[in-house]
Design a protein around this motif. Structure first.
Motif, PDB file in Angstrom:
ATOM      1  N   MET A   1       0.523  -2.902  14.048  1.00 44.93           N
ATOM      2  CA  MET A   1      -0.356  -2.117  13.188  1.00 44.93           C
ATOM      3  C   MET A   1      -1.795  -2.099  13.706  1.00 44.93           C
ATOM      4  O   MET A   1      -2.480  -1.088  13.614  1.00 44.93           O
ATOM      5  CB  MET A   1      -0.330  -2.652  11.766  1.00 44.93           C
ATOM      6  CG  MET A   1      -1.200  -1.849  10.807  1.00 44.93           C
ATOM      7  SD  MET A   1      -1.312  -2.589   9.187  1.00 44.93           S
ATOM      8  CE  MET A   1      -2.032  -4.176   9.585  1.00 44.93           C
ATOM      9  N   GLN A  17      -3.208   3.147   6.719  1.00 43.00           N
ATOM     10  CA  GLN A  17      -1.918   2.517   6.973  1.00 43.00           C
ATOM     11  C   GLN A  17      -1.266   2.130   5.648  1.00 43.00           C
ATOM     12  O   GLN A  17      -1.869   1.422   4.842  1.00 43.00           O
ATOM     13  CB  GLN A  17      -2.093   1.269   7.847  1.00 43.00           C
ATOM     14  CG  GLN A  17      -2.749   1.526   9.193  1.00 43.00           C
ATOM     15  CD  GLN A  17      -1.892   2.381  10.106  1.00 43.00           C
ATOM     16  OE1 GLN A  17      -0.660   2.292  10.080  1.00 43.00           O
ATOM     17  NE2 GLN A  17      -2.535   3.220  10.910  1.00 43.00           N
ATOM     18  N   ALA A  20       0.562  -2.080   4.695  1.00 44.72           N
ATOM     19  CA  ALA A  20      -0.120  -2.762   5.794  1.00 44.72           C
ATOM     20  C   ALA A  20       0.018  -4.279   5.726  1.00 44.72           C
ATOM     21  O   ALA A  20       0.028  -4.945   6.762  1.00 44.72           O
ATOM     22  CB  ALA A  20      -1.599  -2.380   5.797  1.00 44.72           C
TER      23      ALA A  20
END
Length: 207
Positions: A1, A17, A20
């Motif tokens: 990520m 995101q 996350a």
């Protein structure tokens, strides 16, 4: 990520995101926040340091700063933030020096008018971070953060629902944004990475 965030920042200056962080961490942060005593929450202000003042026409949230002494889920959030800082410094050479963050609670109807987190050349906030803690949040609940391209055109880049686990990261000087009124209690964390602008005459950030 982290790689996705860095790539987004390089290409467009912001990143969103979903999912996350681990659900257990999100629920732990929400529990930490909602179990705080009423006296620990303060009405949020605008401005910085001695120039800060409350203005309910601009923002109506209440906040509690996250300290390293909190431990538990809050401590794990700070560890995550430190890891992200190290990665972004290594890959994008941003020179991020420190991080600060607070819990934010928006009661039904509360909002934060369009603003930027740092004015160009006048502050040391480089990167803004928002993490949402609200489970089962739908479009009918409101409370979205709207990210704009600039102050002049107000072109909408993203409308972000404050759903638990969603993380938004963006350049602090470049993107005006606002929080729309929510129809139920809305919980989040807002944070900022800074560069160090201390000198022999001035310690930053000020006490």
């Amino acid at each position: 990520m982290f790689e996705l965030i860095a790539s987004d920042l390089r290409l467009k200056g912001y990143s969103v995101q979903r999912d996350a962080l681990a659900p257990s961490l999100i629920s732990g942060l929400l529990e930490t926040f909602t179990s705080m005593a009423a006296g620990e929450l303060k009405q949020a202000g605008i401005g910085r340091a001695h120039g800060q003042q409350a203005n309910s026409e601009i923002r109506r949230d209440e906040i509690a700063w996250i300290e390293s002494t909190h431990g538990g889920a809050a401590g794990r959030w700070l560890e995550f933030s430190a890891q992200l800082q190290q990665y972004l410094n290594r890959t994008l050479m941003l020179g991020l020096f420190s991080f600060e963050s607070h819990f934010a609670h928006y009661a039904p109807g509360a909002f934060y008018r369009t603003h930027v987190d740092a004015f160009k050349g006048q502050a040391n906030r480089i990167l803004s971070v928002v993490l949402y803690l609200n489970p089962e949040w739908g479009p009918e609940d409101g409370g979205e953060m709207v990210l704009y391209s600039d102050q002049g055109t107000q072109t909408v880049l993203e409308t972000i629902q404050p759903l638990a686990g969603t993380l938004a990261v963006f350049l602090s000087e470049d993107f005006p944004h606002e929080v729309l009124p929510a129809k139920r209690h809305r919980y989040s964390i807002a944070g900022w990475y800074r560069v160090n602008t201390s000198s022999t005459l001035c310690i930053d950030p000020p006490a």
